[in-house]
Design a protein around this motif. Sequence first.
Motif, PDB file in Angstrom:
ATOM      1  N   SER A 570      83.443  73.436  60.639  1.00  0.00           N
ATOM      2  CA  SER A 570      83.576  74.798  61.166  1.00  0.00           C
ATOM      3  C   SER A 570      85.008  75.304  61.019  1.00  0.00           C
ATOM      4  O   SER A 570      85.239  76.507  60.864  1.00  0.00           O
ATOM      5  CB  SER A 570      83.135  74.854  62.630  1.00  0.00           C
ATOM      6  N   ARG A 571      85.964  74.391  61.048  1.00  0.00           N
ATOM      7  CA  ARG A 571      87.358  74.810  60.817  1.00  0.00           C
ATOM      8  C   ARG A 571      87.555  75.268  59.377  1.00  0.00           C
ATOM      9  O   ARG A 571      88.318  76.202  59.114  1.00  0.00           O
ATOM     10  CB  ARG A 571      88.310  73.664  61.169  1.00  0.00           C
ATOM     11  N   TYR A 572      86.878  74.613  58.446  1.00  0.00           N
ATOM     12  CA  TYR A 572      86.949  75.052  57.050  1.00  0.00           C
ATOM     13  C   TYR A 572      86.238  76.388  56.865  1.00  0.00           C
ATOM     14  O   TYR A 572      86.693  77.242  56.093  1.00  0.00           O
ATOM     15  CB  TYR A 572      86.358  73.990  56.130  1.00  0.00           C
ATOM     16  N   ASP A 573      85.116  76.563  57.554  1.00  0.00           N
ATOM     17  CA  ASP A 573      84.426  77.857  57.483  1.00  0.00           C
ATOM     18  C   ASP A 573      85.367  78.972  57.923  1.00  0.00           C
ATOM     19  O   ASP A 573      85.435  80.041  57.299  1.00  0.00           O
ATOM     20  CB  ASP A 573      83.189  77.846  58.384  1.00  0.00           C
ATOM     21  N   LYS A 574      86.071  78.722  59.004  1.00  0.00           N
ATOM     22  CA  LYS A 574      87.023  79.707  59.531  1.00  0.00           C
ATOM     23  C   LYS A 574      88.110  80.009  58.496  1.00  0.00           C
ATOM     24  O   LYS A 574      88.514  81.171  58.313  1.00  0.00           O
ATOM     25  CB  LYS A 574      87.631  79.165  60.821  1.00  0.00           C
ATOM     26  N   HIS A 575      88.561  78.963  57.792  1.00  0.00           N
ATOM     27  CA  HIS A 575      89.592  79.135  56.773  1.00  0.00           C
ATOM     28  C   HIS A 575      89.077  79.986  55.610  1.00  0.00           C
ATOM     29  O   HIS A 575      89.771  80.912  55.142  1.00  0.00           O
ATOM     30  CB  HIS A 575      90.042  77.767  56.265  1.00  0.00           C
ATOM     31  N   PHE A 576      87.880  79.707  55.151  1.00  0.00           N
ATOM     32  CA  PHE A 576      87.298  80.451  54.026  1.00  0.00           C
ATOM     33  C   PHE A 576      87.023  81.914  54.404  1.00  0.00           C
ATOM     34  O   PHE A 576      87.319  82.833  53.634  1.00  0.00           O
ATOM     35  CB  PHE A 576      85.994  79.792  53.573  1.00  0.00           C
ATOM     36  N   LEU A 577      86.452  82.111  55.575  1.00  0.00           N
ATOM     37  CA  LEU A 577      85.992  83.450  55.963  1.00  0.00           C
ATOM     38  C   LEU A 577      87.068  84.283  56.651  1.00  0.00           C
ATOM     39  O   LEU A 577      86.874  85.476  56.861  1.00  0.00           O
ATOM     40  CB  LEU A 577      84.781  83.323  56.900  1.00  0.00           C
ATOM     41  N   LYS A 578      88.191  83.622  56.993  1.00  0.00           N
ATOM     42  CA  LYS A 578      89.239  84.300  57.765  1.00  0.00           C
ATOM     43  C   LYS A 578      88.643  84.879  59.057  1.00  0.00           C
ATOM     44  O   LYS A 578      88.960  85.991  59.474  1.00  0.00           O
ATOM     45  CB  LYS A 578      89.913  85.400  56.945  1.00  0.00           C
TER      46      LYS A 578
END
Length: 781
Positions: A570-578
Amino acid sequence: MSRLLTLLFVFSFPYSALCQELNVPNGQQFAYTWHVVGKGGHKYDQLRTYIFRSLGRNDKGDNVFECQLVRAVEKDDPGASPDLDTDNPKATVFNNSGVLTPLALLQQPLTVTVSAKGKLLDIDGYDAVLSRVDRDWELQKGIRSQIESRKESLGYYIQDMFFQFPDQPIGSSGEWKDKRGVSYKMERLYGHPRGAVKVNKEVPEFNKASFSNESLLQISFVREGDVEEKGIYILDPKTGLVRDFSKNKSFEYSYSSVNDREVSELAIVMETNPKESNLDTAWLNMAIKTGLWSAAFGSGQDYNLEKMQRYFKTKDAQFEKTPLYQVNKLSLLQKLRKNPKAEALYSDLLMSIPNAYLSVPGLYHHLINKFHQLFEKDARLAYEVAGYFYQTKDFNSWLHETSAQNFLSSYSSNKESWDNGLEVVRLMHTDKNLAMRQTADPLFYWSQANKNPKDLNKLLSSANALSKMDNKTMQLGKGGRYGVLVYQLLVNEGKQAEANHLLDAILDKLHVVVVDTLYGGRKDDRSILAHAYQLKYLARKGSGDVNAIKYLSLAAQYSPTGPADKSRMSRYDKHFLKSKETYRQDFVEMLFSSGNEKQALKTFAAHISAEPESLEEMKSLYLRHFPQNDFKALMSDEVIVSWEKAPDFKLKDLNDNERTLKDYSGKWMVIDFWGTWCGPCVAELPEINTFNKELDEGKYPGATFLSIACKDYEQTVKAFLTKNNYEIPVLMSDNKIQFKYNIDGYPYKVMVSPTGRMITLERGKDWRKILKLFNRISGVW
């Protein structure tokens, strides 16, 4: 599981005429298979086969035997795959150090001395076993000590194979009781077993093949009290040797203040043709010496590259085609941190080793490294590597956490890397295997669109494909993430209608997968769903929709409620989606501004519970809208009351004093669940000890700290604290408290309010700051 004991013919006889001691002729050979299964609080399944040869009697009249362990099987749980089966040693699970002791003893001659009454007196030859271990394996000190300490356990195993006759002659009743309070009864048996009778449903069935027309002795026994035992020996009356033995044993035990019950079933059978394992000693020595438990090439942060290279030079030809050897070589080179020469050797070796050799369950990190190195350099080779582990969680995580980041930068900034990565994903996208396509398809559609968003044909084609993907592709391929990214590309290119169509399709699919309880990524996709609703809110608000706020409400609703709803992915999702961590604060601000205080306070409380570190900011937000209100009263009446009630406990501290949750009421408290065996727990203890001293000194009145040691022994914890001069308060777990508090790993921290309500504190967040913040703003009640 019901087990039946055989009904045998029993006759009266004068017991004085029977064998009442061990008397094995010199040169007689016999074998036993010893098998024990743990079914209580501790589950296990262990099998050993030993061959004995009588060496006659010594000058004291004791029986002397040569003894060899010839086969061993170890399972963590009955029914599980073996960690060790010496018939198939190359399948050994070497990350369990417990397998080393039977491997060290296998085929090693020992001399066993047993008294005439059957009592084990001595095991000679164990030092020679340790010397061989030192020479061939060079184990870490602690692991070597573990093997050394197992001599005592070996004594228990061997004693089980010899019946201990009473010191005094057995009377005419055939009954007696030993010093431990065990009651025995001896009977004589004739002929084959006939019929069956339930003696104890848990006692294993005897090996009927071992009985013949010869007369035998049956000795049944029962022990009551703290330790309960029940079983039967079948003895050869001429030699006193055990022919068959079965026993049930159960007792209460304490572990980390845990009271549990150990229940075991033991069966020993005399074997006529014992199964012996033929061990490849050279392979075994290599596997252990290059493995996890050896210190042959260094330990800790100090490893010797030259020593490794000398060893590799002598073994490469012999084990060139042995997968474990090649994988262990890589693992050894990785231990040399910040060593350019070792890094270069690792990289060269990694590329030269066949992919099949690297496909070792539990050791996929080398395949991951190979895939990563090739992803931006050689698409075909990277694709071939992916074929060996694309169905594993390791590959899925790496592809969507790391490899996909290659496409976040603009195509013009690194064309070669982009083209190689895109070709890898394209090859996966066109693979004949459905699971590989589902894993790669969403990433392929986004990356081909993101390469040149101005190419509207590809952009619209990607959007159309993503809107039609099935639920499995959504799950395996992170379809929600890549669908939202393509939505943004469409918006940026002025294709709002097409973007809205895609977003609605993604929202529908996300709603399906987030309720699939068998889907491990459903919580990650809830966060993506929250962000998708935020995007819909912004789009509808921008179009003048007066009802747009309902989408912001949904964004708040699907935002993480606490640490349990967050993960590494979920932290990577946040990084990708800003995207934001949560959209509750946005919703609260909107509600306060609109005058909807009741709904705002409900969301306000949920946000503070999910993101406690935002308390200061949320206080400012609230007082900006309601400067006349009492924020402390709001915390008490709206926020804290919504928290879960902390489960009560009754645990003992290290001075044997009993403590309950009520003993700590009236203060803000952080409870830390930890153990001396937990590396991350131990690593943070110096800071915890310093903070606890500040609390003891009264630096933060109204706040306190408590730790609960789990899966540990009291004496171990005491020794650990003394050795490190730590003065933290510790309670010992009862093995129930961690389940009451839903502990999902260690360390694990919860914060308890003065009124006994609690929230879980997310790993990685500054829990000391949060505790001080709540104590300062909310105060003591």
